[in-house]
Each structure stands twice: as C-alpha cells, then as structure tokens.
Motif scaffolding. Sequence first.
Motif, PDB file in Angstrom:
ATOM      1  N   VAL A   1      19.804  24.998   1.094  1.00 55.87           N
ATOM      2  CA  VAL A   1      19.092  25.946   0.232  1.00 55.87           C
ATOM      3  C   VAL A   1      18.539  27.093   1.073  1.00 55.87           C
ATOM      4  N   GLY A   2      18.015  26.772   2.255  1.00 57.53           N
ATOM      5  CA  GLY A   2      17.511  27.817   3.142  1.00 57.53           C
ATOM      6  C   GLY A   2      18.590  28.814   3.525  1.00 57.53           C
ATOM      7  N   TYR A   3      19.769  28.313   3.848  1.00 60.07           N
ATOM      8  CA  TYR A   3      20.863  29.220   4.197  1.00 60.07           C
ATOM      9  C   TYR A   3      21.339  30.030   2.992  1.00 60.07           C
ATOM     10  N   LEU A   4      21.306  29.458   1.805  1.00 60.42           N
ATOM     11  CA  LEU A   4      21.663  30.211   0.605  1.00 60.42           C
ATOM     12  C   LEU A   4      20.667  31.337   0.345  1.00 60.42           C
ATOM     13  N   ILE A   5      19.389  31.072   0.566  1.00 60.84           N
ATOM     14  CA  ILE A   5      18.371  32.108   0.367  1.00 60.84           C
ATOM     15  C   ILE A   5      18.540  33.224   1.381  1.00 60.84           C
ATOM     16  N   ILE A   6      18.860  32.877   2.609  1.00 63.23           N
ATOM     17  CA  ILE A   6      19.102  33.908   3.636  1.00 63.23           C
ATOM     18  C   ILE A   6      20.269  34.801   3.204  1.00 63.23           C
ATOM     19  N   GLY A   7      21.301  34.192   2.657  1.00 67.83           N
ATOM     20  CA  GLY A   7      22.445  34.970   2.179  1.00 67.83           C
ATOM     21  C   GLY A   7      22.077  35.855   1.003  1.00 67.83           C
TER      22      GLY A   7
ATOM     23  N   GLU B   1      13.071  40.114   4.858  1.00 69.87           N
ATOM     24  CA  GLU B   1      11.881  39.417   5.351  1.00 69.87           C
ATOM     25  C   GLU B   1      11.403  38.367   4.364  1.00 69.87           C
ATOM     26  N   GLN B   2      11.436  38.673   3.069  1.00 69.53           N
ATOM     27  CA  GLN B   2      11.048  37.684   2.060  1.00 69.53           C
ATOM     28  C   GLN B   2      11.999  36.494   2.088  1.00 69.53           C
ATOM     29  N   ALA B   3      13.286  36.762   2.197  1.00 69.85           N
ATOM     30  CA  ALA B   3      14.279  35.682   2.229  1.00 69.85           C
ATOM     31  C   ALA B   3      14.081  34.800   3.448  1.00 69.85           C
ATOM     32  N   LYS B   4      13.793  35.410   4.594  1.00 69.25           N
ATOM     33  CA  LYS B   4      13.559  34.619   5.809  1.00 69.25           C
ATOM     34  C   LYS B   4      12.334  33.728   5.652  1.00 69.25           C
ATOM     35  N   PHE B   5      11.277  34.251   5.053  1.00 65.41           N
ATOM     36  CA  PHE B   5      10.051  33.480   4.881  1.00 65.41           C
ATOM     37  C   PHE B   5      10.272  32.300   3.933  1.00 65.41           C
ATOM     38  N   ILE B   6      10.911  32.543   2.810  1.00 72.41           N
ATOM     39  CA  ILE B   6      11.140  31.484   1.821  1.00 72.41           C
ATOM     40  C   ILE B   6      12.117  30.452   2.368  1.00 72.41           C
TER      41      ILE B   6
ATOM     42  N   GLN C   1      12.655  29.686   5.526  1.00 70.78           N
ATOM     43  CA  GLN C   1      11.988  28.897   6.566  1.00 70.78           C
ATOM     44  C   GLN C   1      11.027  27.893   5.943  1.00 70.78           C
ATOM     45  N   SER C   2      10.375  28.271   4.846  1.00 72.79           N
ATOM     46  CA  SER C   2       9.481  27.332   4.160  1.00 72.79           C
ATOM     47  C   SER C   2      10.265  26.136   3.630  1.00 72.79           C
ATOM     48  N   ALA C   3      11.414  26.383   3.025  1.00 72.66           N
ATOM     49  CA  ALA C   3      12.237  25.290   2.504  1.00 72.66           C
ATOM     50  C   ALA C   3      12.714  24.387   3.639  1.00 72.66           C
ATOM     51  N   ARG C   4      13.108  24.983   4.739  1.00 69.94           N
ATOM     52  CA  ARG C   4      13.590  24.190   5.871  1.00 69.94           C
ATOM     53  C   ARG C   4      12.460  23.374   6.495  1.00 69.94           C
ATOM     54  N   LEU C   5      11.253  23.927   6.571  1.00 64.08           N
ATOM     55  CA  LEU C   5      10.125  23.185   7.126  1.00 64.08           C
ATOM     56  C   LEU C   5       9.720  22.014   6.237  1.00 64.08           C
ATOM     57  N   ILE C   6       9.822  22.182   4.927  1.00 62.32           N
ATOM     58  CA  ILE C   6       9.541  21.076   4.021  1.00 62.32           C
ATOM     59  C   ILE C   6      10.527  19.939   4.277  1.00 62.32           C
TER      60      ILE C   6
END
Length: 77
Positions: A67-73, A13-18, A20-25
């Motif tokens: 970066v968003g996909y790396l964080i999800i991984g 859940e933390q990874a998804k939130f972070i 998504q924040s990077a992708r929205l920026i």
Amino acid sequence: MKWDLGNWKPSCEQAKFIAQSARLIGIGLMALVGTRLATGYIDGKDTMAQEILLLIVFAEWVGLEYVGYLIIGKGDC
C-alpha cells in the motif's frame, strides 16, 4: 459508504508522508506481535495457531508495504 480515491492526487511530499505512515504501522505490528511468534517458531515451541497468526501478521506487513508503494506511485514521486 463508498471510498472513491480515483481523483485523489496528493503532492509528492504528502504521498511520502502517508506511505511512510502505512509502512511504519506494518513494521510496528510485525515487531509487536511477530517477534514473539517468530522466536517460538525458531525454537520449535509453537503451536499451529501461533504459526497461522505469524502468517497473518507477515501478510499484513507485506500488504501495508505494498500500500505504501502504491501511494508513492499515486503521488508521482
């Protein structure tokens, strides 16, 4: 100062939130800056500086998506 995130293990859940924040920026910056530049490019009323800026904004958007996909991984989602 060195940032060592090798031992950072976020929950899913933390990874998804972070992520998504990077992708929205990235999407927000592309919408804010890139829309006018892309419109000028399509109309043919742009300059070389505008084309370079559009390329930089596009590369930044793709980079933040990555970066968003790396964080999800990293969160093992």
